[in-house]
Write an enzyme that holds these catalytic residues in place. Sequence first.
Site, PDB file in Angstrom:
ATOM      1  N   SER A 103      45.383  20.002  74.048  1.00 47.17           N
ATOM      2  CA  SER A 103      44.547  20.131  75.249  1.00 47.17           C
ATOM      3  C   SER A 103      44.434  21.599  75.652  1.00 47.17           C
ATOM      4  O   SER A 103      43.396  22.023  76.169  1.00 47.17           O
ATOM      5  CB  SER A 103      45.085  19.281  76.407  1.00 47.17           C
ATOM      6  OG  SER A 103      46.202  19.888  77.018  1.00 47.17           O
TER       7      SER A 103
ATOM      8  N   LYS B  58      52.546  18.966  84.203  1.00 46.42           N
ATOM      9  CA  LYS B  58      52.854  17.741  84.929  1.00 46.42           C
ATOM     10  C   LYS B  58      54.172  17.794  85.695  1.00 46.42           C
ATOM     11  O   LYS B  58      54.446  16.930  86.526  1.00 46.42           O
ATOM     12  CB  LYS B  58      52.803  16.516  84.010  1.00 46.42           C
ATOM     13  CG  LYS B  58      51.490  16.344  83.269  1.00 46.42           C
ATOM     14  CD  LYS B  58      50.258  16.441  84.144  1.00 46.42           C
ATOM     15  CE  LYS B  58      49.836  15.176  84.784  1.00 46.42           C
ATOM     16  NZ  LYS B  58      49.226  14.224  83.912  1.00 46.42           N
TER      17      LYS B  58
END
Length: 350
Positions: free
Chosen positions: A287, A45
Amino acid sequence: MMNKIYDSILETIGNTPIVKIRNIGPANVNLFAKVESFNPMGSVKDRLALGVIENAEQRGELKPGQTIVEATSGNTGIGLAMVCAQKGYPLVITMAESFSVERRKLMRFLGAEVILTPAKEKGTGMVKKADELAKKHGWWQPRQFENPANADMHERTTAKEILEAFSDRELHYWVSGYGTGGTFNGVSRVLRNKSSSTKIILCEPDNAQLVGSQIKQTRNEDGSANVSHPSFNPHLMQGWTPDFIPLLLEEAVDREAYDELLPVDGNFAKQCSRDLAQKEGIFVGVSGGATFAGALKIAEIAEAGANILCMLPDTGERYLSTPLFENISVDMTEKEKEISHSTPGFHLAE
Ligand code: PMP
C-alpha cells in the site's frame, strides 16, 4: 523522536518522520513521504488502536478487563494487540484466511486470539463474525470502519504533524489511499481548514474503483456495510480498499474532501515498493508502494517546485509470504554464484 524516557510504549505512537525522496521521480518537484513504519508495531494503525481505545475508556463504554473483538486484515489487529497488551485487555481478532500468515502469528505473539473466516466471504464475512461474537459474549467492538474516534485521532496527530513539518513551506499535494478511510477523513478535514491550497489526492486500486464508480454503498442501521460493493475485485494492495465503502470514507467523500481520484495499478505499486527499498532504503508494504505510485503520477503533472507528500502506511517486513516478495530468491542468483566463484574458497557444492 526526542531523547527522553517514555512512560510506556503507547507514548511512542505517532510523530513519524517525513522523509525527502532523493533518487526517484522527476527532478523539478519535491517528493516527501510520511513513514508510518516508525510506529511501535510498524504501521499507521497503531494510531487508530490507541485513539479508539482511549476514546472508549473516556466515554466509559469500555470497562477495565473487558474483552475487545474486531475484524481486521492485520495492521489494526497488530496495533490493537500492542495497546491491549499494555493496558491489560483480552483481544479477539476475526480475519479472513487469505491475509498473510505473518500477521496472524504477530497478533498471537502479542497475546491475541485470531479467529479465521472463509476467504470467499471477504471483508464482510469477518465483520459479521466479529458482530456475532460481540453480541454473544458482550465484548466491546472498536468498529474501525465507522468509529469517529479513528478519524479524530488522525485529525489530532497525523494532520498536526504534517502541518508542523510543512510550517516553513507550502504543501501543494497530499496523497493517500484508504482502508477504513480514517487517515483520509481526519487529515483532509484539517488540510481543508488550515492548508486550503493543498490539493488532496485519493488513490484506489484500478481494478476496484469503489469511489470512482459513484455507486452508493448500502448499509445497516449502524452504518456498517451490508453487502460487498459491486465494483470490488480482489487487488494486490493489502490494507487498502476493502470490499465495501467504509462509513468514515463516505463521510469524507460526501464533503468533497479530495480534489482528484487516482486509480493505481497493483503491479506498478509492487514495483514502487521495491524501488523505495532499493533506491531510497525505505522499506514499505504494497500500500506504501501504491500511494507512492499515486504521488509519482502527480509529480509528472505538477508545477515545477511543487511539494508532494504521500503516506507510507506500513513496513515491508509484513509481506514476506506475499506477491511483493515473489521475485526475491531464496537460493543464490546467477550473479551471486558468480561473486562466490570469483575467489577460490568456501563454495557451495553444486
Ligand atoms: N495501508 C495499510 C497496509 C493498512 O493496513 C491500512 C489500514 N487498513 C491503510 C493503508 C489505510 O489506512 P486507513 O484505514 O486509515 O484508511
